[in-house]
Design a protein around this motif. Structure first.
Motif, mmCIF file in Angstrom:
data_model
loop_
_atom_site.group_PDB
_atom_site.id
_atom_site.type_symbol
_atom_site.label_atom_id
_atom_site.label_comp_id
_atom_site.label_asym_id
_atom_site.label_seq_id
_atom_site.Cartn_x
_atom_site.Cartn_y
_atom_site.Cartn_z
ATOM 1 N N LYS A 1 -23.263 -1.650 18.092
ATOM 2 C CA LYS A 1 -24.046 -2.289 19.149
ATOM 3 C C LYS A 1 -23.145 -3.073 20.094
ATOM 4 O O LYS A 1 -23.273 -2.991 21.323
ATOM 5 N N ARG B 1 -21.070 -0.664 22.211
ATOM 6 C CA ARG B 1 -21.913 -0.006 23.211
ATOM 7 C C ARG B 1 -22.180 -0.933 24.396
ATOM 8 O O ARG B 1 -22.057 -0.536 25.561
ATOM 9 N N LYS B 2 -22.507 -2.177 24.086
ATOM 10 C CA LYS B 2 -22.791 -3.138 25.150
ATOM 11 C C LYS B 2 -21.543 -3.455 25.972
ATOM 12 O O LYS B 2 -21.625 -3.620 27.189
ATOM 13 N N LYS C 1 -19.241 -1.427 26.685
ATOM 14 C CA LYS C 1 -19.049 -0.280 27.580
ATOM 15 C C LYS C 1 -20.148 -0.169 28.631
ATOM 16 O O LYS C 1 -20.091 0.686 29.506
ATOM 17 N N LEU D 1 -23.276 0.719 28.095
ATOM 18 C CA LEU D 1 -24.129 1.875 27.820
ATOM 19 C C LEU D 1 -25.446 1.434 27.207
ATOM 20 O O LEU D 1 -25.492 0.507 26.404
ATOM 21 N N GLN E 1 -28.745 2.521 24.777
ATOM 22 C CA GLN E 1 -28.865 3.359 23.584
ATOM 23 C C GLN E 1 -29.123 4.807 23.987
ATOM 24 O O GLN E 1 -28.582 5.732 23.371
ATOM 25 N N LEU F 1 -25.819 6.483 25.142
ATOM 26 C CA LEU F 1 -24.974 6.829 24.009
ATOM 27 C C LEU F 1 -25.548 8.011 23.244
ATOM 28 O O LEU F 1 -24.827 8.951 22.900
ATOM 29 N N ILE G 1 -29.831 5.940 17.196
ATOM 30 C CA ILE G 1 -28.867 4.896 17.578
ATOM 31 C C ILE G 1 -29.456 3.520 17.280
ATOM 32 O O ILE G 1 -28.787 2.656 16.716
ATOM 33 N N GLU H 1 -27.902 0.746 14.701
ATOM 34 C CA GLU H 1 -27.528 -0.587 15.173
ATOM 35 C C GLU H 1 -28.280 -1.702 14.448
ATOM 36 O O GLU H 1 -27.735 -2.782 14.229
ATOM 37 N N ILE I 1 -19.726 8.384 16.809
ATOM 38 C CA ILE I 1 -20.052 7.206 17.621
ATOM 39 C C ILE I 1 -18.796 6.387 17.885
ATOM 40 O O ILE I 1 -18.525 5.995 19.025
ATOM 41 N N PHE J 1 -15.972 5.285 21.595
ATOM 42 C CA PHE J 1 -15.419 4.002 22.003
ATOM 43 C C PHE J 1 -13.914 3.901 21.764
ATOM 44 O O PHE J 1 -13.319 2.840 21.949
#
Length: 82
Positions: free
Chosen positions: A9, A12-13, A15, A17, A19, A22, A33, A37, A52, A56
């Motif tokens: 999580k 992802r944040k 970057k 993006l 959910q 991704l 996803i 998370e 996943i 990243f």
């Protein structure tokens, strides 16, 4: 220690993006996803985690667990400075 779900999580944040973004990149559903998370997925395959993390720029690695010292070892090292 941060759980794998919280790590994903956070990455992802960072970057920027969603959910859905991704999930689309990985060919997974957004709910998958989300479940990963939030640590609500019953079982997650190692290949999904690896895929996943690869998005990243991370890789999955196994590291040996640190063994906690015994009471005798702590006493020998004067753990509390007494």
């Amino acid at each position: 220690m941060e759980s794998i779900g919280l790590t994903i999580k956070r990455l992802r944040k960072e970057k920027g993006l969603s959910q859905s973004d991704l999930a689309s990149q990985l060919g997974m559903s957004r709910s998958t996803i989300s479940s990963i998370e939030n640590n609500t997925v019953a079982e997650i395959g190692i290949r999904k985690v690896e895929a996943i993390l690869n998005v990243f720029g991370y890789t999955l690695a196994a590291v040996a667990q640190r063994r906690r010292p015994t009471l005798d070892q702590l006493k020998e090292t004067n753990f509390h400075g007494q």
